[in-house]
Design a protein around this motif. Structure first.
Motif, PDB file in Angstrom:
ATOM      1  N   ILE A 261       0.843  -1.196   0.000  1.00 15.06           N
ATOM      2  CA  ILE A 261       0.000   0.000   0.000  1.00 15.06           C
ATOM      3  C   ILE A 261       0.880   1.249   0.000  1.00 15.06           C
ATOM      4  O   ILE A 261       1.734   1.420   0.863  1.00 15.06           O
ATOM      5  N   LYS A 262       0.660   2.101  -0.976  1.00 13.25           N
ATOM      6  CA  LYS A 262       1.342   3.392  -1.059  1.00 13.25           C
ATOM      7  C   LYS A 262       0.260   4.447  -1.220  1.00 13.25           C
ATOM      8  O   LYS A 262      -0.576   4.349  -2.115  1.00 13.25           O
ATOM      9  N   THR A 263       0.258   5.452  -0.344  1.00 11.01           N
ATOM     10  CA  THR A 263      -0.722   6.528  -0.455  1.00 11.01           C
ATOM     11  C   THR A 263       0.005   7.829  -0.777  1.00 11.01           C
ATOM     12  O   THR A 263       1.186   7.997  -0.460  1.00 11.01           O
ATOM     13  N   PHE A 264      -0.730   8.743  -1.416  1.00 12.81           N
ATOM     14  CA  PHE A 264      -0.160  10.036  -1.791  1.00 12.81           C
ATOM     15  C   PHE A 264      -1.297  11.042  -1.931  1.00 12.81           C
ATOM     16  O   PHE A 264      -2.467  10.664  -1.976  1.00 12.81           O
ATOM     17  N   HIS A 265      -0.947  12.319  -1.991  1.00 10.73           N
ATOM     18  CA  HIS A 265      -1.953  13.373  -2.132  1.00 10.73           C
ATOM     19  C   HIS A 265      -2.175  13.667  -3.608  1.00 10.73           C
ATOM     20  O   HIS A 265      -1.232  13.968  -4.339  1.00 10.73           O
TER      21      HIS A 265
ATOM     22  N   GLY B 243      -7.949  14.695  -3.273  1.00 10.23           N
ATOM     23  CA  GLY B 243      -7.959  13.751  -2.170  1.00 10.23           C
ATOM     24  C   GLY B 243      -6.747  12.844  -2.190  1.00 10.23           C
ATOM     25  O   GLY B 243      -5.786  13.058  -2.919  1.00 10.23           O
ATOM     26  N   THR B 244      -6.842  11.802  -1.390  1.00 13.45           N
ATOM     27  CA  THR B 244      -5.737  10.854  -1.265  1.00 13.45           C
ATOM     28  C   THR B 244      -5.822   9.794  -2.351  1.00 13.45           C
ATOM     29  O   THR B 244      -6.878   9.229  -2.597  1.00 13.45           O
ATOM     30  N   GLY B 245      -4.695   9.527  -2.988  1.00 14.69           N
ATOM     31  CA  GLY B 245      -4.610   8.464  -3.981  1.00 14.69           C
ATOM     32  C   GLY B 245      -3.892   7.274  -3.385  1.00 14.69           C
ATOM     33  O   GLY B 245      -3.318   7.357  -2.297  1.00 14.69           O
TER      34      GLY B 245
ATOM     35  N   ILE C  53      -5.518   1.000  -8.178  1.00 16.25           N
ATOM     36  CA  ILE C  53      -4.975   2.335  -8.416  1.00 16.25           C
ATOM     37  C   ILE C  53      -6.079   3.363  -8.209  1.00 16.25           C
ATOM     38  O   ILE C  53      -7.166   3.239  -8.774  1.00 16.25           O
ATOM     39  N   ASP C  54      -5.791   4.363  -7.390  1.00 19.34           N
ATOM     40  CA  ASP C  54      -6.660   5.520  -7.242  1.00 19.34           C
ATOM     41  C   ASP C  54      -5.768   6.732  -7.446  1.00 19.34           C
ATOM     42  O   ASP C  54      -4.862   6.982  -6.656  1.00 19.34           O
ATOM     43  N   SER C  55      -6.006   7.488  -8.496  1.00 19.54           N
ATOM     44  CA  SER C  55      -5.125   8.603  -8.839  1.00 19.54           C
ATOM     45  C   SER C  55      -5.277   9.786  -7.897  1.00 19.54           C
ATOM     46  O   SER C  55      -4.454  10.693  -7.908  1.00 19.54           O
TER      47      SER C  55
ATOM     48  N   ILE D  88     -11.869  -1.627   0.040  1.00 20.69           N
ATOM     49  CA  ILE D  88     -10.478  -1.200  -0.156  1.00 20.69           C
ATOM     50  C   ILE D  88     -10.237   0.128   0.552  1.00 20.69           C
ATOM     51  O   ILE D  88      -9.244   0.294   1.264  1.00 20.69           O
ATOM     52  N   ASN D  89     -11.149   1.074   0.384  1.00 24.03           N
ATOM     53  CA  ASN D  89     -10.978   2.380   1.028  1.00 24.03           C
ATOM     54  C   ASN D  89     -10.995   2.272   2.550  1.00 24.03           C
ATOM     55  O   ASN D  89     -10.217   2.925   3.231  1.00 24.03           O
ATOM     56  N   ARG D  90     -11.879   1.434   3.103  1.00 24.49           N
ATOM     57  CA  ARG D  90     -11.911   1.226   4.559  1.00 24.49           C
ATOM     58  C   ARG D  90     -10.590   0.648   5.056  1.00 24.49           C
ATOM     59  O   ARG D  90     -10.073   1.030   6.097  1.00 24.49           O
ATOM     60  N   THR D  91     -10.038  -0.299   4.298  1.00 18.57           N
ATOM     61  CA  THR D  91      -8.791  -0.938   4.694  1.00 18.57           C
ATOM     62  C   THR D  91      -7.630   0.047   4.643  1.00 18.57           C
ATOM     63  O   THR D  91      -6.799   0.081   5.548  1.00 18.57           O
ATOM     64  N   VAL D  92      -7.573   0.861   3.597  1.00 12.24           N
ATOM     65  CA  VAL D  92      -6.500   1.849   3.481  1.00 12.24           C
ATOM     66  C   VAL D  92      -6.619   2.883   4.602  1.00 12.24           C
ATOM     67  O   VAL D  92      -5.605   3.297   5.180  1.00 12.24           O
TER      68      VAL D  92
END
Length: 161
Positions: A19-23, A27-29, A45-47, A100-104
């Motif tokens: 899991i890699k998150t970024f701004h 919102g958060t990708g 992938i969420d951009s 997926i969003n809940r887990t992240v």
């Protein structure tokens, strides 16, 4: 080296890894790998620029198997009130994207708590709201700080990384 898998909230046969998150712009990708029964089945992938989460499955068969599993869970979605008074509230379905969003979100919360636990003892009381943690600095003396908390609040529940 073994992959670290984070089970999806409410769906134990599904997990995320890497899991890699970024701004993003809106919102958060995120980037991650989705596993089903410990087998890699998709890239997630969420951009962070609005829109849906892109889930690229390896095969249609795995996509179908994951969809059937999520459907079989019959999870309750999020209910929001209708903007017009007197109308029926709307319930968003609990689909794979929601899981997926809940887990992240849970992963990011845990990451923050682990970072705070390096300088503070985190604890909560049974009457505290979920997600709320009380803190006290430990200045390197974790056992001493925990003993003080335990003496003051015998029912305290400590966070352990």
């Amino acid at each position: 080296m073994a992959k670290i898998l984070f089970p999806l909230t409410d769906a134990p046969r599904l997990a995320l890894s890497g899991i890699k998150t970024f701004h993003g712009m809106e919102g958060t990708g995120l980037n991650a790998t989705l596993y089903f029964d410990s087998r890699r089945v998709a890239d997630v992938i969420d951009s962070g620029n609005g829109g849906e989460v892109l889930i690229r499955f390896a095969t249609r068969a795995t996509e179908s198997a994951v969809a059937d599993y999520v459907e079989s869970l019959r999870l309750v979605g999020t209910t929001v009130p209708h903007p017009q008074p007197g109308r029926t509230p709307f319930t968003y379905p609990c689909d794979l994207e929601t899981l997926i969003n809940r887990t992240v979100d849970a992963y990011n919360e845990r990451k923050i708590l682990v970072r705070h636990s390096k300088t503070k003892v985190l604890f909560r009381l049974p009457t505290d709201t979920d997600g709320i943690w009380r803190t006290i600095r430990h200045n390197g003396q974790i056992a001493k700080a925990q003993a003080w908390v335990q003496e003051k609040y015998p029912e305290a529940i400590f966070f352990s990384a």
